[in-house]
Scaffold this active site. Structure first.
Site, PDB file in Angstrom:
ATOM      1  CE  LYS A  31      -4.500   0.784   0.178  1.00  0.00           C
ATOM      2  NZ  LYS A  31      -5.714   0.017  -0.348  1.00  0.00           N
TER       3      LYS A  31
HETATM    4  P1  NAD Z   1     -13.345   7.035  -3.049  1.00  0.00           P
HETATM    5  O1  NAD Z   1     -12.310   8.346  -2.847  1.00  0.00           O
HETATM    6  O2  NAD Z   1     -13.594   7.004  -4.582  1.00  0.00           O
HETATM    7  O3  NAD Z   1     -14.403   7.648  -2.255  1.00  0.00           O
HETATM    8  C1  NAD Z   1     -14.321   7.834  -0.838  1.00  0.00           C
HETATM    9  C2  NAD Z   1     -15.662   8.135  -0.441  1.00  0.00           C
HETATM   10  O4  NAD Z   1     -15.768   8.427   0.931  1.00  0.00           O
HETATM   11  C3  NAD Z   1     -16.146   9.618  -0.745  1.00  0.00           C
HETATM   12  O5  NAD Z   1     -17.343   9.623  -1.273  1.00  0.00           O
HETATM   13  C4  NAD Z   1     -15.662  10.405   0.332  1.00  0.00           C
HETATM   14  O6  NAD Z   1     -16.799  11.587   0.171  1.00  0.00           O
HETATM   15  C5  NAD Z   1     -16.357   9.684   1.384  1.00  0.00           C
HETATM   16  N1  NAD Z   1     -15.821  10.003   2.732  1.00  0.00           N
HETATM   17  C6  NAD Z   1     -14.477  10.208   2.885  1.00  0.00           C
HETATM   18  N2  NAD Z   1     -14.643  10.443   4.474  1.00  0.00           N
HETATM   19  C7  NAD Z   1     -15.726  10.390   4.707  1.00  0.00           C
HETATM   20  C8  NAD Z   1     -16.249  10.282   6.121  1.00  0.00           C
HETATM   21  N3  NAD Z   1     -15.660  10.803   6.877  1.00  0.00           N
HETATM   22  N4  NAD Z   1     -17.470   9.984   6.119  1.00  0.00           N
HETATM   23  C9  NAD Z   1     -18.533   9.612   5.090  1.00  0.00           C
HETATM   24  N5  NAD Z   1     -18.010   9.489   3.854  1.00  0.00           N
HETATM   25  C10 NAD Z   1     -16.539   9.866   3.734  1.00  0.00           C
HETATM   26  O7  NAD Z   1     -12.830   6.014  -2.367  1.00  0.00           O
HETATM   27  P2  NAD Z   1     -12.847   4.394  -2.515  1.00  0.00           P
HETATM   28  O8  NAD Z   1     -11.632   3.879  -3.635  1.00  0.00           O
HETATM   29  O9  NAD Z   1     -14.191   4.305  -2.898  1.00  0.00           O
HETATM   30  O10 NAD Z   1     -12.354   3.779  -1.416  1.00  0.00           O
HETATM   31  C11 NAD Z   1     -13.133   3.815  -0.222  1.00  0.00           C
HETATM   32  C12 NAD Z   1     -12.986   2.798   0.909  1.00  0.00           C
HETATM   33  O11 NAD Z   1     -12.881   1.446  -0.042  1.00  0.00           O
HETATM   34  C13 NAD Z   1     -11.549   2.991   1.307  1.00  0.00           C
HETATM   35  O12 NAD Z   1     -11.588   2.137   2.565  1.00  0.00           O
HETATM   36  C14 NAD Z   1     -10.659   1.824   0.525  1.00  0.00           C
HETATM   37  O13 NAD Z   1      -9.426   1.513   0.967  1.00  0.00           O
HETATM   38  C15 NAD Z   1     -11.748   0.704   0.004  1.00  0.00           C
HETATM   39  N6  NAD Z   1     -11.228   0.164  -1.099  1.00  0.00           N
HETATM   40  C16 NAD Z   1     -11.233   0.513  -2.350  1.00  0.00           C
HETATM   41  C17 NAD Z   1     -10.662  -0.120  -3.426  1.00  0.00           C
HETATM   42  C18 NAD Z   1     -10.821   0.488  -4.686  1.00  0.00           C
HETATM   43  O14 NAD Z   1     -10.798  -0.178  -5.762  1.00  0.00           O
HETATM   44  N7  NAD Z   1     -11.263   1.769  -5.094  1.00  0.00           N
HETATM   45  C19 NAD Z   1     -10.740  -1.289  -3.200  1.00  0.00           C
HETATM   46  C20 NAD Z   1     -10.791  -2.144  -1.954  1.00  0.00           C
HETATM   47  C21 NAD Z   1     -11.135  -1.325  -1.042  1.00  0.00           C
END
Ligand code: NAD
Length: 419
Positions: free
Chosen positions: A109
């Site tokens: 990461k």
């Molecule tokens: P992203 O940047 O696309 O979206 C993050 C979202 O979370 C945004 O809508 C933001 O406004 C919201 N957010 C941020 N802080 C917040 C808060 N305090 N309260 C409520 N909402 C909040 O990110 P993502 O890629 O969707 O990642 C989200 C989660 O999913 C993370 O934990 C990430 O590690 C996990 N994840 C993502 C992927 C991927 O392929 N993108 C894969 C596995 C896991």
């Protein structure tokens, strides 16, 4: 907007979860010593000339937790709360996650402590390129392959791919996944995490003999993972009654129109003010009476102080580490069925693997082919974890960790110790 208990250190949580699964596996101490801790940890200074002319120093990280089963794999996060411990935790979870879905990668990461929402596209590009240059000795298609995570996206991956390729002197698309399609990205990668979340929820509903159609759902975090999961659940006839992002939460007990909410978020950058919805607080969203709660934002969203308020009967962890171990214990005692992060959100890394395979072969697949393969991988992993959960009578999180850690342990035992 998260009711986050910042005191919970994500890396402590990762180590505690490792110990619980290693104990359940009766793993010997030598193997634990070999696989528990990150193999490489790099901290880098990232100086960037900002648009106002002055230079600001950002701190960045790349952690390779394991290369036992294959090249290290894991996303890059841009967020003000990024710390080295957070990156170590996320890298650790990547190792077990890749093993749970049985793809030939280890875990890594990266992250930069920054506030991307306050940075211009030019500043973001300069920061990304300088960070890439700083971690360049560690990354590469056979070594360590970054991908998007919170507040990074296909454009970020394009800048990393370009910086890496320009340094090496020829195009190397396989250095990152989650790239734009025109640069060697895979069809279906952008929606892969949310789609994987959806498949595991389908499997859980089948197991629990509960209909998904008509089920009520609350989603915390409306980004890549959360919004796509919400969209697919909506299409399957579930009622998404509440969603939130970092600026607010919207609620409609009859179900929100998710396609329109996605449009609003794309146009305005937030969900707040959506017509036919009422505003609720982040704490109220987590405590809503609903069938399925999908935390899809950051770590530690549900912790010792708010877990007993949760009224959902199933939690699908789209985010990494959204439940602390204390929350796990409280929810377990309430009989909540948890689909743990390293299973639930593994669709992203699975299609990243498909993308890497396509880049290596210079041969690209149809979207439906990607979806079919993803569904097969996710549903097989769900069945494998469920089997351990039922046979060993352990919570789903321990079962998933037992599967992932067990596979890494087997690989390290076969490889032996060098020298
Ligand atoms: P992203 O940047 O696309 O979206 C993050 C979202 O979370 C945004 O809508 C933001 O406004 C919201 N957010 C941020 N802080 C917040 C808060 N305090 N309260 C409520 N909402 C909040 O990110 P993502 O890629 O969707 O990642 C989200 C989660 O999913 C993370 O934990 C990430 O590690 C996990 N994840 C993502 C992927 C991927 O392929 N993108 C894969 C596995 C896991």
């Amino acid at each position: 907007m998260l009711t986050t208990k910042l005191a919970d250190n994500a890396y402590d949580v990762a180590l505690e979860n490792f110990d619980a699964a290693a104990d359940a596996l009766q793993l010997d101490n030598d193997t634990r010593e070999m696989i528990k801790y990150p193999e490489r940890v790099l901290t880098v200074t990232v100086p960037v000339r900002l648009d106002d002319g002055h230079i600001h120093r950002f701190e960045g990280y790349r952690v390779q937790h394991s290369m036992v089963r294959g090249p290290a794999k894991g996303g890059i996060r841009y967020h003000p709360q990024v710390t080295l411990d957070e990156v170590k935790a996320l890298a650790t979870w990547m190792t077990w996650k890749c093993a749970v879905v049985n793809i030939p990668f280890g875990g890594a990461k990266g992250g930069i402590t920054c506030d991307p929402k306050r940075m211009s596209p030019g500043e973001l590009q300069r920061m990304t390129r300088r960070y890439t240059s700083a971690i360049l000795p560690l990354i590469g298609p056979e070594q360590d392959i970054p991908a998007p995570d919170v507040y990074t996206n296909p454009q970020t991956m394009a800048w990393i791919m370009d910086t890496y390729s320009m340094t090496k002197g020829y195009p190397i698309p396989g250095v990152v996944t989650g790239k734009p399609i025109s640069l060697g990205g895979s069809l279906g990668r952008n929606e892969a995490t949310g789609r994987g979340v959806f498949y595991t929820i389908q499997s859980a509903c089948e197991h629990l003999r509960r209909p998904l159609k008509g089920a009520t759902i609350a989603v915390q975090g409306f980004g890549n993972a959360g919004s796509i999961a919400a969209q697919l659940l909506h299409e399957a006839g579930a009622k998404v009654i509440a969603v939130s992002d970092s600026t607010g939460c919207v609620y409609n007990r009859n179900g929100l129109n998710i396609p329109e909410l996605i449009l609003l978020k794309a146009l305005s950058g937030h969900v707040e003010g959506f017509p036919e919805s009422e505003a609720i607080s982040p704490a109220e969203l987590l405590a809503l009476k609903c069938d399925i709660l999908v935390p899809a934002a950051l770590e530690n969203a549900i912790h010792a102080e708010n877990a007993s308020a949760v009224r959902a009967t199933m939690i699908a962890e789209a985010a990494n580490g959204p439940l602390t171990p204390a929350a796990d214990r409280i929810l377990e005692s309430k009989g909540v069925f948890v689909i743990p992060d390293i299973l639930c959100n593994a669709g992203g890394v699975t299609v990243s693997y498909f993308e890497w395979v396509q880049d290596e072969q210079h041969l690209f697949w149809e979207a439906q082919d990607v979806y079919n393969r993803l569904e097969h991988v996710m549903k097989t992993a769900f069945r494998d974890v469920l089997k351990i959960h039922l046979e060993k009578k352990v919570p789903m999180r321990i079962a998933a960790n037992m599967l992932g850690i067990g596979r890494v342990a087997e690989a390290v035992q076969l490889r032996g110790i060098y020298p």
